[in-house]
Design a protein around this motif. Sequence first.
Motif, mmCIF file in Angstrom:
data_model
loop_
_atom_site.group_PDB
_atom_site.id
_atom_site.type_symbol
_atom_site.label_atom_id
_atom_site.label_comp_id
_atom_site.label_asym_id
_atom_site.label_seq_id
_atom_site.Cartn_x
_atom_site.Cartn_y
_atom_site.Cartn_z
ATOM 1 N N ALA A 226 -2.860 8.891 0.990
ATOM 2 C CA ALA A 226 -4.163 9.541 1.147
ATOM 3 C C ALA A 226 -5.002 8.836 2.198
ATOM 4 N N LEU A 227 -4.978 7.507 2.191
ATOM 5 C CA LEU A 227 -5.736 6.751 3.184
ATOM 6 C C LEU A 227 -5.225 7.038 4.590
ATOM 7 N N MET A 228 -3.904 7.213 4.729
ATOM 8 C CA MET A 228 -3.340 7.530 6.034
ATOM 9 C C MET A 228 -3.831 8.890 6.518
ATOM 10 N N GLY A 229 -3.874 9.886 5.638
ATOM 11 C CA GLY A 229 -4.357 11.209 6.028
ATOM 12 C C GLY A 229 -5.816 11.198 6.428
ATOM 13 N N SER A 231 -7.483 8.605 7.506
ATOM 14 C CA SER A 231 -7.598 7.820 8.729
ATOM 15 C C SER A 231 -7.190 8.635 9.949
ATOM 16 N N PHE A 232 -6.181 9.494 9.789
ATOM 17 C CA PHE A 232 -5.752 10.371 10.887
ATOM 18 C C PHE A 232 -6.917 11.248 11.346
ATOM 19 N N ALA A 233 -7.580 11.896 10.395
ATOM 20 C CA ALA A 233 -8.703 12.776 10.738
ATOM 21 C C ALA A 233 -9.852 11.995 11.350
ATOM 22 N N ASN A 354 -1.933 6.768 13.484
ATOM 23 C CA ASN A 354 -3.282 6.979 14.016
ATOM 24 C C ASN A 354 -3.268 7.225 15.524
ATOM 25 N N ALA A 355 -2.256 6.672 16.207
ATOM 26 C CA ALA A 355 -2.167 6.885 17.649
ATOM 27 C C ALA A 355 -2.037 8.366 17.990
ATOM 28 N N VAL A 356 -1.316 9.092 17.146
ATOM 29 C CA VAL A 356 -1.195 10.527 17.369
ATOM 30 C C VAL A 356 -2.575 11.173 17.293
#
Length: 415
Positions: A226-229, A231-233, A354-356
Amino acid sequence: MTTTFAPAQLSRAFWLYWAGVALTALGDAIVYVALPYLALAVGRGMGGAGAVGLVVLAGSLPRFLGPLVGGLADRLAPRGLLAFSAGVRGLAVLGVGLWGQFGTLPLAALLALAFLNGLLSTLAYTAGSALVPRVVEPDALARANSLSSGALMGAPLLGFGLGGGLIHAFGAAGALLVGVPLVLALCAAALALPHLSAAHGGGRLQPLADLRAGLRVIGASPLLLALMGMSFALNLAMNVMNTRAPLQMALHGRGAADYAVFEMLISGGVLLGIVLVTPLTARWSLDALISAGRWVLLAGTLGFILVSVPAWWAGAAVFGLGLGLLEVAVTTRSQQIIEPGVRGRVIGALMGVNAVALSLGAGLAALPLPTPGLMLGLVGLLLVLTPLWPAALRRQRLSASSSASANPSSSSSQG
């Protein structure tokens, strides 16, 4: 409470690291303010948004190398990595500053500086994130993260204002030269750190294997997923905002002066959020703070839908507050979940993902689309992703409940 958060619990090694990070963050802020205006000056032929977007994109691309630097952070001693990253960054800023001061600076030089600075900043951040839990006691970790985040994100409160003033006084290239000794401060601090061995037992670098190892750890944890999702946004939104903010200030305000205020307000909000974490954790859990921080970020993004400079300033202050709350809460929660021997690789995997988002953000911002429409789309994206964290918490509770049911002896001993 007084004993738990006493400064004496933080080691000399931590304070050395913190001092170097604080001074270098001040120099980074000057570089951060100067680069967009150098890009605007040298990239007039291709349009302001395109030039600034390329520079922001070049600074974001190194995050794709997160698995590589994460493997380095696990396998090599932190002192050498921190000294190397700050030393080379300082020399790169010095070279571009001198070139711009005494010659015609091409856009390619700015792209090279942005890429190198992004790569070495990623290495320093990863090494520092893995270092802090090793030099402080577990019960002081939240406080240490608050101080580290304050240095990384609060010190620019002065740096952005200083950068704006330096640009007016000496030009953007001259501002870079003033920032050089500050960027080098982390190098000096790192060389004074005690020797710490690598967290992982050596072995040759295997970026793809390290990426898989990091992603396996993330995939096994609903909270990390969830944290990755989220952080992506957030990273996508940040790069759109980073590219469009200087243009908004130039079109509807006083240019660099208003942009410096914008960045100062973000940093001020971040600093306030960081300061609030310690008293708030006396009442709320870290998970509850993360839940609240999501909504504060969303509220701040709403301000960027409007065109006026004051609306962007207000949005910056609120956005920064949410960012500060999340920075400390998410960092501490992640460090609690991740085992020490794989911290660097997990952080590297997260940076790669996150680079994406950062690249997409820079690419979107460079398109000839109206800023209000872009920001409205970002608000919609953040809103769609808000259920991720509550869902992850529910999954974690169900998993813990299932484990307790499968092991009644453990459950009774805890009771």
